[in-house]
Design a protein around this motif. Structure first.
Motif, PDB file in Angstrom:
ATOM      1  N   TYR A 147       6.954   7.450   3.205  1.00 29.71           N
ATOM      2  CA  TYR A 147       7.738   8.516   2.586  1.00 29.71           C
ATOM      3  C   TYR A 147       9.236   8.289   2.744  1.00 29.71           C
ATOM      4  O   TYR A 147      10.025   8.701   1.877  1.00 29.71           O
ATOM      5  N   SER A 148       9.652   7.634   3.824  1.00 29.97           N
ATOM      6  CA  SER A 148      11.081   7.333   3.985  1.00 29.97           C
ATOM      7  C   SER A 148      11.540   6.404   2.878  1.00 29.97           C
ATOM      8  O   SER A 148      12.586   6.646   2.234  1.00 29.97           O
ATOM      9  N   TYR A 149      10.781   5.351   2.623  1.00 29.66           N
ATOM     10  CA  TYR A 149      11.177   4.441   1.555  1.00 29.66           C
ATOM     11  C   TYR A 149      11.099   5.125   0.193  1.00 29.66           C
ATOM     12  O   TYR A 149      12.016   4.980  -0.636  1.00 29.66           O
ATOM     13  N   ALA A 150      10.012   5.864  -0.052  1.00 27.10           N
ATOM     14  CA  ALA A 150       9.837   6.495  -1.364  1.00 27.10           C
ATOM     15  C   ALA A 150      10.959   7.477  -1.666  1.00 27.10           C
ATOM     16  O   ALA A 150      11.531   7.469  -2.770  1.00 27.10           O
ATOM     17  N   LEU A 151      11.330   8.314  -0.707  1.00 23.74           N
ATOM     18  CA  LEU A 151      12.364   9.332  -0.944  1.00 23.74           C
ATOM     19  C   LEU A 151      13.756   8.712  -1.042  1.00 23.74           C
ATOM     20  O   LEU A 151      14.567   9.116  -1.883  1.00 23.74           O
ATOM     21  N   LEU A 152      14.036   7.710  -0.201  1.00 22.41           N
ATOM     22  CA  LEU A 152      15.345   7.067  -0.268  1.00 22.41           C
ATOM     23  C   LEU A 152      15.515   6.288  -1.566  1.00 22.41           C
ATOM     24  O   LEU A 152      16.590   6.277  -2.174  1.00 22.41           O
ATOM     25  N   ALA A 153      14.427   5.626  -1.996  1.00 18.49           N
ATOM     26  CA  ALA A 153      14.530   4.804  -3.210  1.00 18.49           C
ATOM     27  C   ALA A 153      14.608   5.650  -4.472  1.00 18.49           C
ATOM     28  O   ALA A 153      15.364   5.328  -5.400  1.00 18.49           O
ATOM     29  N   PHE A 313       6.799  -0.966  13.603  1.00 20.88           N
ATOM     30  CA  PHE A 313       5.968  -1.857  12.791  1.00 20.88           C
ATOM     31  C   PHE A 313       5.095  -1.055  11.827  1.00 20.88           C
ATOM     32  O   PHE A 313       4.868  -1.480  10.682  1.00 20.88           O
ATOM     33  N   GLY A 314       4.597   0.103  12.269  1.00 23.88           N
ATOM     34  CA  GLY A 314       3.836   0.960  11.365  1.00 23.88           C
ATOM     35  C   GLY A 314       4.687   1.471  10.216  1.00 23.88           C
ATOM     36  O   GLY A 314       4.225   1.558   9.072  1.00 23.88           O
ATOM     37  N   GLY A 315       5.963   1.817  10.479  1.00 20.67           N
ATOM     38  CA  GLY A 315       6.854   2.268   9.424  1.00 20.67           C
ATOM     39  C   GLY A 315       7.170   1.169   8.425  1.00 20.67           C
ATOM     40  O   GLY A 315       7.242   1.420   7.214  1.00 20.67           O
ATOM     41  N   LEU A 316       7.339  -0.060   8.907  1.00 24.21           N
ATOM     42  CA  LEU A 316       7.586  -1.176   7.995  1.00 24.21           C
ATOM     43  C   LEU A 316       6.376  -1.411   7.087  1.00 24.21           C
ATOM     44  O   LEU A 316       6.528  -1.651   5.879  1.00 24.21           O
ATOM     45  N   ALA A 317       5.174  -1.344   7.668  1.00 22.85           N
ATOM     46  CA  ALA A 317       3.969  -1.486   6.849  1.00 22.85           C
ATOM     47  C   ALA A 317       3.837  -0.346   5.847  1.00 22.85           C
ATOM     48  O   ALA A 317       3.392  -0.556   4.712  1.00 22.85           O
ATOM     49  N   GLY A 318       4.244   0.869   6.235  1.00 19.99           N
ATOM     50  CA  GLY A 318       4.198   2.000   5.316  1.00 19.99           C
ATOM     51  C   GLY A 318       5.151   1.821   4.147  1.00 19.99           C
ATOM     52  O   GLY A 318       4.821   2.165   2.998  1.00 19.99           O
ATOM     53  N   ALA A 319       6.343   1.268   4.405  1.00 24.46           N
ATOM     54  CA  ALA A 319       7.292   1.013   3.322  1.00 24.46           C
ATOM     55  C   ALA A 319       6.722  -0.002   2.340  1.00 24.46           C
ATOM     56  O   ALA A 319       6.871   0.150   1.112  1.00 24.46           O
ATOM     57  N   PHE A 320       6.078  -1.039   2.860  1.00 26.47           N
ATOM     58  CA  PHE A 320       5.453  -2.017   1.956  1.00 26.47           C
ATOM     59  C   PHE A 320       4.328  -1.372   1.151  1.00 26.47           C
ATOM     60  O   PHE A 320       4.179  -1.648  -0.048  1.00 26.47           O
ATOM     61  N   PHE A 321       3.545  -0.526   1.799  1.00 26.21           N
ATOM     62  CA  PHE A 321       2.450   0.149   1.087  1.00 26.21           C
ATOM     63  C   PHE A 321       2.994   0.990  -0.074  1.00 26.21           C
ATOM     64  O   PHE A 321       2.420   1.003  -1.170  1.00 26.21           O
ATOM     65  N   ALA A 322       4.112   1.669   0.149  1.00 25.33           N
ATOM     66  CA  ALA A 322       4.685   2.514  -0.893  1.00 25.33           C
ATOM     67  C   ALA A 322       5.176   1.690  -2.070  1.00 25.33           C
ATOM     68  O   ALA A 322       4.944   2.039  -3.236  1.00 25.33           O
ATOM     69  N   THR A 323       5.849   0.575  -1.784  1.00 28.03           N
ATOM     70  CA  THR A 323       6.363  -0.232  -2.890  1.00 28.03           C
ATOM     71  C   THR A 323       5.258  -0.987  -3.600  1.00 28.03           C
ATOM     72  O   THR A 323       5.384  -1.305  -4.784  1.00 28.03           O
TER      73      THR A 323
END
Length: 422
Positions: A147-153, A313-323
């Motif tokens: 959600y951090s990546y999705a909302l920021l992007a 590491f979980g947050g980095l994997a979550g950002a990849f999952f979102a993209t």
């Protein structure tokens, strides 16, 4: 022998009566309908009864034997040699997967999913395998990163490469917030609190609709680019600039190597941290917290760094999952994801990097391998996990050896020992 077989058959009858004997599902009118499969249930119970007798007969026939008599020396040497070369061979094969299976999109998608869970397993391995802290809410950091990546992007137009470290930092921050309330908790109490934390994050995502979109999720998440060049069929795309024909497979191959690089970075950082004082403090905390305190190690910072590192590491994997998905919703971050990642760590061997990778390959690929078994898939998979825990209680590759140890025995002065000799 018959008594043990009858007890095993009775236990199987109780366990399988509702899973196999009676099948239920929602009917066309919304009511519950059911049908019976007593023939399959009887066959399963008979198999357990016969298998129990066969196992007892084999035990009486073999008797108490040593490991060396069961496995010959040449076979042990061959297994040891294969074990040393397994990790390099697996890494080389992973690099060649897009080349070998370039035209098979299903295998590429499955490989990306497996590598995502390998990265999640290595991240959770820091908390569970190295520090010995049972975490059942790891999916919360996975969701925070996504959600951090999705909302920021979507709201600020930031690129993937800018949002990726930000997602890791935000997830690490939430890992520290989780660490403070559980500093004095261990065992079952720690598991309950971390489970509650994961559910709190999921419920906040569902109910904070003005920010997260609630149950509708976030759509239109930007795809990653290669050095600012999009992987699109337009004139500004990578294929046009290289002068080659555009193919949708290019993006899959790029995503594959991207998650592979992220997973290898996670592995390298974890191995390096294990050799540092903080890594040895994690191992000391895992073995005995009281002795860890007696050695003067600050358990507060040790626990917080473990939670923060694993959460990052979980947050980095979550950002990849979102993209990769382009769309995320709360349904992707349920407790089942935490349980699956924890099962990967436990089955692979807590503290073992190679074991976690093999367990992720077996579990994620195993779901696809048994997809044709329909409703029996989870039953077969559960039986396989139970058998593995019986035969290999420490996991596929159990590894709890300390990072720093004496390679050979060292003599001690005679005046320091009670016996009077070194």
């Amino acid at each position: 022998m018959l008594k043990k077989a009858l007890i095993s058959a009775l236990v199987a009858l109780v366990l399988f009566s509702l899973m196999i004997g009676v099948r239920t599902e929602a009917g066309p009118q919304g009511g519950l309908i059911y049908w019976t499969r007593f023939g399959d249930l009887a066959a399963m119970v008979a198999t357990v009864f016969g298998g129990s007798i066969v196992v007892e007969l084999l035990r009486q026939w073999w008797g108490p034997v040593d490991k060396d008599s069961i496995v010959p020396k040449p076979v042990q040497s061959a297994i040891s040699f294969a074990g040393r070369w397994l990790a390099p061979a697996l890494l080389v094969f992973t690099f060649l997967v897009p080349v070998i299976f370039y035209d098979q999109r299903y295998i590429l998608d499955l490989s990306i999913l497996v590598l995502t869970y390998v990265m999640l397993g290595w991240g959770l391995n820091v908390v569970v395998g190295l520090a010995g802290l049972l975490d059942l809410g790891y999916v919360a950091f996975y969701a925070v990163g996504a959600y951090s990546y999705a909302l920021l992007a979507t709201n600020f137009g930031l690129s993937f490469w800018v949002c990726l470290p930000l997602a890791g930092i935000l997830a690490a921050f939430w890992g520290v917030l989780l660490g403070f309330p559980v500093l004095r908790l261990r065992g079952d109490y720690l598991a309950i609190v971390t489970l509650a934390f994961g559910e709190i994050i999921r419920l906040v995502i569902i109910n904070w609709q003005s920010l997260t979109g609630g149950p509708n999720g976030v759509s239109g998440i930007p795809r990653p680019t290669m050095f600012g060049i999009p992987l699109t069929p337009g004139d500004d795309g990578l294929a046009a600039k290289l002068g080659i024909e555009f193919s949708p497979t290019h993006r899959l191959v790029f995503l594959f190597y991207l998650i592979l690089a992220m997973a290898l970075l996670t592995n390298w950082v974890t191995i390096r941290l294990r050799r540092l004082p903080i890594g040895r403090a994690w191992e000391a905390l895992r073995e005995d917290e009281v002795a860890c305190r007696a050695l003067g190690i600050n358990t507060t910072t040790t626990k917080l760094t473990a939670f923060a590192t694993g959460a990052m590491f979980g947050g980095l994997a979550g950002a990849f999952f979102a993209t990769r998905q382009g769309f995320i919703s709360p349904e992707s971050f349920t407790f089942q994801e935490s349980a699956l990642v924890l099962a990967i760590v436990v089955l692979g061997g807590m503290g073992s990097q190679l074991g976690v990778a093999l367990a992720a390959l077996a579990m994620i690929g195993g779901f696809e391998l048994f997809r044709g078994l329909d409703q029996y898939r989870m039953l077969v998979f559960g039986i396989a996990m139970v058998l593995l825990m019986i035969w290999r209680p420490r996991g596929l590759i159990g590894h709890r050896a300390p990072t720093v140890f004496l390679e050979r025995n060292q003599a001690i002065s005679s005046d320091l020992v009670k016996e009077g000799h070194g």
